[in-house]
Every structure is written in structure tokens, then in C-alpha cells.
Design a protein around this motif. Structure first.
Motif, PDB file in Angstrom:
ATOM      1  N   LEU A   1       0.826  -1.204   0.000  1.00  9.30           N
ATOM      2  CA  LEU A   1       0.000   0.000   0.000  1.00  9.30           C
ATOM      3  C   LEU A   1       0.862   1.256   0.000  1.00  9.30           C
ATOM      4  O   LEU A   1       0.635   2.182  -0.777  1.00  9.30           O
ATOM      5  CB  LEU A   1      -0.898   0.001   1.243  1.00  9.30           C
ATOM      6  CG  LEU A   1      -2.289  -0.603   1.119  1.00  9.30           C
ATOM      7  CD1 LEU A   1      -2.951  -0.659   2.486  1.00  9.30           C
ATOM      8  CD2 LEU A   1      -3.146   0.179   0.157  1.00  9.30           C
ATOM      9  N   LEU A   2       1.844   1.291   0.892  1.00  9.01           N
ATOM     10  CA  LEU A   2       2.717   2.463   0.973  1.00  9.01           C
ATOM     11  C   LEU A   2       3.481   2.665  -0.331  1.00  9.01           C
ATOM     12  O   LEU A   2       3.629   3.793  -0.806  1.00  9.01           O
ATOM     13  CB  LEU A   2       3.700   2.309   2.133  1.00  9.01           C
ATOM     14  CG  LEU A   2       3.123   2.371   3.544  1.00  9.01           C
ATOM     15  CD1 LEU A   2       4.222   2.139   4.568  1.00  9.01           C
ATOM     16  CD2 LEU A   2       2.433   3.706   3.801  1.00  9.01           C
ATOM     17  N   GLU A   3       3.953   1.569  -0.903  1.00  9.08           N
ATOM     18  CA  GLU A   3       4.745   1.673  -2.128  1.00  9.08           C
ATOM     19  C   GLU A   3       3.893   2.165  -3.294  1.00  9.08           C
ATOM     20  O   GLU A   3       4.276   3.089  -4.015  1.00  9.08           O
ATOM     21  CB  GLU A   3       5.348   0.308  -2.460  1.00  9.08           C
ATOM     22  CG  GLU A   3       6.099   0.238  -3.775  1.00  9.08           C
ATOM     23  CD  GLU A   3       7.356   1.081  -3.779  1.00  9.08           C
ATOM     24  OE1 GLU A   3       7.805   1.475  -4.880  1.00  9.08           O
ATOM     25  OE2 GLU A   3       7.902   1.352  -2.688  1.00  9.08           O
ATOM     26  N   CYS A   4       2.725   1.569  -3.487  1.00  7.65           N
ATOM     27  CA  CYS A   4       1.881   1.915  -4.633  1.00  7.65           C
ATOM     28  C   CYS A   4       1.212   3.277  -4.453  1.00  7.65           C
ATOM     29  O   CYS A   4       1.233   4.118  -5.354  1.00  7.65           O
ATOM     30  CB  CYS A   4       0.828   0.830  -4.858  1.00  7.65           C
ATOM     31  SG  CYS A   4       1.507  -0.772  -5.344  1.00  7.65           S
ATOM     32  N   ALA A   5       0.611   3.503  -3.288  1.00  6.23           N
ATOM     33  CA  ALA A   5      -0.078   4.770  -3.051  1.00  6.23           C
ATOM     34  C   ALA A   5       0.907   5.922  -2.958  1.00  6.23           C
ATOM     35  O   ALA A   5       0.553   7.070  -3.250  1.00  6.23           O
ATOM     36  CB  ALA A   5      -0.907   4.682  -1.773  1.00  6.23           C
TER      37      ALA A   5
ATOM     38  N   ALA B   1      -9.148  -3.616 -14.020  1.00  7.39           N
ATOM     39  CA  ALA B   1     -10.597  -3.640 -14.198  1.00  7.39           C
ATOM     40  C   ALA B   1     -11.316  -3.877 -12.874  1.00  7.39           C
ATOM     41  O   ALA B   1     -12.287  -3.193 -12.540  1.00  7.39           O
ATOM     42  CB  ALA B   1     -10.981  -4.722 -15.211  1.00  7.39           C
ATOM     43  N   ILE B   2     -10.855  -4.855 -12.121  1.00  4.05           N
ATOM     44  CA  ILE B   2     -11.487  -5.154 -10.839  1.00  4.05           C
ATOM     45  C   ILE B   2     -11.294  -4.002  -9.862  1.00  4.05           C
ATOM     46  O   ILE B   2     -12.230  -3.592  -9.161  1.00  4.05           O
ATOM     47  CB  ILE B   2     -10.931  -6.463 -10.256  1.00  4.05           C
ATOM     48  CG1 ILE B   2     -11.387  -7.648 -11.136  1.00  4.05           C
ATOM     49  CG2 ILE B   2     -11.376  -6.668  -8.812  1.00  4.05           C
ATOM     50  CD1 ILE B   2     -10.820  -8.977 -10.725  1.00  4.05           C
ATOM     51  N   ALA B   3     -10.084  -3.458  -9.818  1.00  2.00           N
ATOM     52  CA  ALA B   3      -9.799  -2.362  -8.893  1.00  2.00           C
ATOM     53  C   ALA B   3     -10.662  -1.140  -9.198  1.00  2.00           C
ATOM     54  O   ALA B   3     -11.207  -0.503  -8.287  1.00  2.00           O
ATOM     55  CB  ALA B   3      -8.322  -2.005  -8.935  1.00  2.00           C
TER      56      ALA B   3
ATOM     57  N   TYR C   1      -6.448   0.084  -4.154  1.00  2.03           N
ATOM     58  CA  TYR C   1      -5.363   0.965  -4.605  1.00  2.03           C
ATOM     59  C   TYR C   1      -4.979   0.562  -6.028  1.00  2.03           C
ATOM     60  O   TYR C   1      -4.010  -0.151  -6.251  1.00  2.03           O
ATOM     61  CB  TYR C   1      -4.170   0.930  -3.641  1.00  2.03           C
ATOM     62  CG  TYR C   1      -3.598  -0.435  -3.301  1.00  2.03           C
ATOM     63  CD1 TYR C   1      -2.298  -0.782  -3.685  1.00  2.03           C
ATOM     64  CD2 TYR C   1      -4.334  -1.378  -2.595  1.00  2.03           C
ATOM     65  CE1 TYR C   1      -1.756  -2.022  -3.376  1.00  2.03           C
ATOM     66  CE2 TYR C   1      -3.804  -2.614  -2.278  1.00  2.03           C
ATOM     67  CZ  TYR C   1      -2.510  -2.929  -2.672  1.00  2.03           C
ATOM     68  OH  TYR C   1      -1.980  -4.165  -2.356  1.00  2.03           O
ATOM     69  N   PRO C   2      -5.785   1.004  -6.994  1.00  5.42           N
ATOM     70  CA  PRO C   2      -5.613   0.573  -8.382  1.00  5.42           C
ATOM     71  C   PRO C   2      -4.150   0.600  -8.828  1.00  5.42           C
ATOM     72  O   PRO C   2      -3.437   1.556  -8.502  1.00  5.42           O
ATOM     73  CB  PRO C   2      -6.457   1.586  -9.161  1.00  5.42           C
ATOM     74  CG  PRO C   2      -7.525   1.996  -8.190  1.00  5.42           C
ATOM     75  CD  PRO C   2      -6.839   2.018  -6.854  1.00  5.42           C
TER      76      PRO C   2
ATOM     77  N   TYR D   1      -5.491   5.976  -1.291  1.00  4.90           N
ATOM     78  CA  TYR D   1      -6.183   4.702  -1.460  1.00  4.90           C
ATOM     79  C   TYR D   1      -7.452   4.713  -0.621  1.00  4.90           C
ATOM     80  O   TYR D   1      -7.696   5.632   0.168  1.00  4.90           O
ATOM     81  CB  TYR D   1      -5.275   3.532  -1.072  1.00  4.90           C
ATOM     82  CG  TYR D   1      -4.849   3.524   0.381  1.00  4.90           C
ATOM     83  CD1 TYR D   1      -5.492   2.720   1.323  1.00  4.90           C
ATOM     84  CD2 TYR D   1      -3.795   4.327   0.819  1.00  4.90           C
ATOM     85  CE1 TYR D   1      -5.110   2.708   2.650  1.00  4.90           C
ATOM     86  CE2 TYR D   1      -3.398   4.308   2.147  1.00  4.90           C
ATOM     87  CZ  TYR D   1      -4.059   3.502   3.057  1.00  4.90           C
ATOM     88  OH  TYR D   1      -3.674   3.494   4.375  1.00  4.90           O
ATOM     89  N   SER D   2      -8.274   3.696  -0.804  1.00  2.00           N
ATOM     90  CA  SER D   2      -9.570   3.611  -0.115  1.00  2.00           C
ATOM     91  C   SER D   2      -9.653   2.298   0.644  1.00  2.00           C
ATOM     92  O   SER D   2      -9.118   1.270   0.199  1.00  2.00           O
ATOM     93  CB  SER D   2     -10.715   3.694  -1.133  1.00  2.00           C
ATOM     94  OG  SER D   2     -10.586   4.856  -1.939  1.00  2.00           O
TER      95      SER D   2
END
Length: 246
Positions: free
Chosen positions: A130-134, A230-232, A206-207, A142-143
Motif C-alpha cells: 500500500l505504501l509503495e503503490c499509493a 478492471a477489478i480495482a 489501490y488501483p 487509497y480507499s
């Protein structure tokens, strides 16, 4: 004296011992270097050749023998700078050429896009992901949909997660199922009522990823990460719609 940094210059323990022995001795024969370093003569010779290739050792003939000498320690800084330049170039090539080209050959979705993890290690992996992507778009952030019964277990393996999120300026919107939850900087929270059958769960959007955490028997975490744009985005749409209605 700590010498761990030398390992990043591809200098192993034996090479460091030989180099330090040469610095102490000055110009010396293979026999003297081997004795000073506590290494057998054959290994010392092979190591000296490796160091000469790296440019931190040189030699000159003296009669029928070779005499070796250590180059100035500043040479190590030159090695580090060259390695850093090569690494920077590799990063640029990965970012601009290699990764985009590889992504074009990647299938849109496969079983490998769904990953399963267990235990606190799996939870920590999700939080760090989460930290890396967001962190690439902190303002978007993120949500999260989180139930009260899971919150007390979530940060057990990564207690300073919230502090790191705040330090990076990453925003989060939380739909909290059930009362509770601590206020924090860069965080917005809305609440949903918890029904009697509400089970422990945590969903992070977090797409292009969605992570889901629940608890098995004896509060043992089970983790699923779906890597699908797509799912995200569909999950994000549903979250945004519900968020707007509250």
C-alpha cells in the motif's frame, strides 16, 4: 572499522583482506601478502589478479617475480561512483525501455494476478505494498473498507504503518463498519452500521490492486491480493458511490 560498504563494490572478504594487507606492507611479493593476510599462496595469487582487474591493485616485475602494490584507497570511491552511474543508467533503461516493453507482452489477466498469503507476514506485505503503490500518487491515496473486529489485528505486524503513511503524505478514505477507529492526519472516515452477522474483513483499493484480509480460526490472518485494473476500478466506483451517499 566497518567495511560492509565494500561488499556493494563486489569485494568479498578475501579480497578485502588482501587489499588491507597490501596497504600495510607496501609493495610486496605474493608470499608476503599471503602470509600477512593469512591466506594460502594459490588463493592469494588468484585474489590479487581479481583485484588488479578491478583496478585497486597493480604490479610490476622485479627480476623474475611480480611485486604487487595497493592503489590509493581513493580508488574505492571511483569504483563506487562508476557502479552508481551504471546503476542509475540501468534504472533509467528499466523505467523507460525494458519495463514498458515487457508490459506489452504481459497477459491482461492470469492466475498469477491473484496471490494468497497467510499470517502476520501476509498482512505486513499488504501494508508495505500500500505504501509503495499509493506513495506514487499520495494525493490520490487509497480507499479502505474495514470492520471493527479486524482493526485491532491489522497493524500488529507493522505498528508504525500510520506514521509512515503520514510522513509520505498519503491520503486514505475509510469506510468503517462499526464504531471506533482513530483519527489521523491525511485520513477521512465515514461509518457504516455493523450488522449482527458482520465478520472481520479489510478491503484496500489501490488501483490496479485490491487487497482483502480476513481472519480464520484463532484470529489467523488470510490475505488475497488481486492485481487487476478492471477489478480495482470497479471496486473504486462502488466505493466512491457509497462514499458520496453517506
Amino acid at each position: 572499522m566497518k567495511l560492509d560498504a565494500l561488499r556493494h563494490l563486489d569485494l568479498d572478504e578475501r579480497q578485502v583482506r588482501i587489499y588491507r594487507a597490501l596497504l600495510k606492507l607496501g609493495p610486496a611479493s605474493i608470499r608476503d601478502v599471503a602470509a600477512e593476510a593469512g591466506i594460502n599462496r594459490g588463493s592469494a595469487y588468484e585474489t590479487l589478479k581479481q583485484l588488479a582487474t578491478k583496478g585497486v591493485v597493480s604490479y610490476f616485475p622485479k627480476g623474475r617475480r611480480r611485486v604487487f602494490q595497493a592503489e590509493d584507497p581513493e580508488r574505492l570511491m571511483s569504483l563506487a561512483e562508476s557502479k552508481q552511474q551504471a546503476l542509475n543508467l540501468a534504472v533509467e533503461q528499466l523505467r523507460n525501455d525494458i519495463i514498458p516493453a515487457l508490459k506489452q507482452t504481459q497477459t491482461t489477466f492470469s492466475p498469477g494476478n491473484v496471490r494468497f498469503y497467510e499470517g502476520d507476514d501476509g498482512v505486513e506485505l499488504v501494508l508495505r505494498d500500500l505504501l509503495e503503490c499509493a506513495g506514487r500518487d499520495p494525493e490520490r491515496g487509497y480507499s479502505v473498507i474495514s470492520t471493527r473486529s479486524l482493526r485491532e489485528h491489522l497493524y500488529r505486524p507493522f505498528p508504525n504503518f500510520t506514521r509512515q503513511r503520514i510522513e509520505r503524505g498519503i491520503r486514505v478514505r475509510v469506510l468503517a463498519v462499526g464504531a471506533g477507529g482513530d483519527d489521523a492526519e491525511f485520513a477521512e472516515r465515514k461509518w457504516l452500521p455493523a450488522g449482527e452477522g458482520t465478520d472481520a474483513s479489510y478491503i484496500a483499493i489501490y488501483p490496479p490492486k485490491v487487497a482483502m484480509i480476513t481472519l480464520a480460526a484463532q484470529n489467523y490472518p488470510v490475505v488475497v491480493i488481486i492485481d487487476s485494473q478492471a477489478i480495482a476500478l470497479t471496486q473504486q466506483l462502488m466505493f466512491d458511490t457509497l462514499w458520496g451517499l453517506l
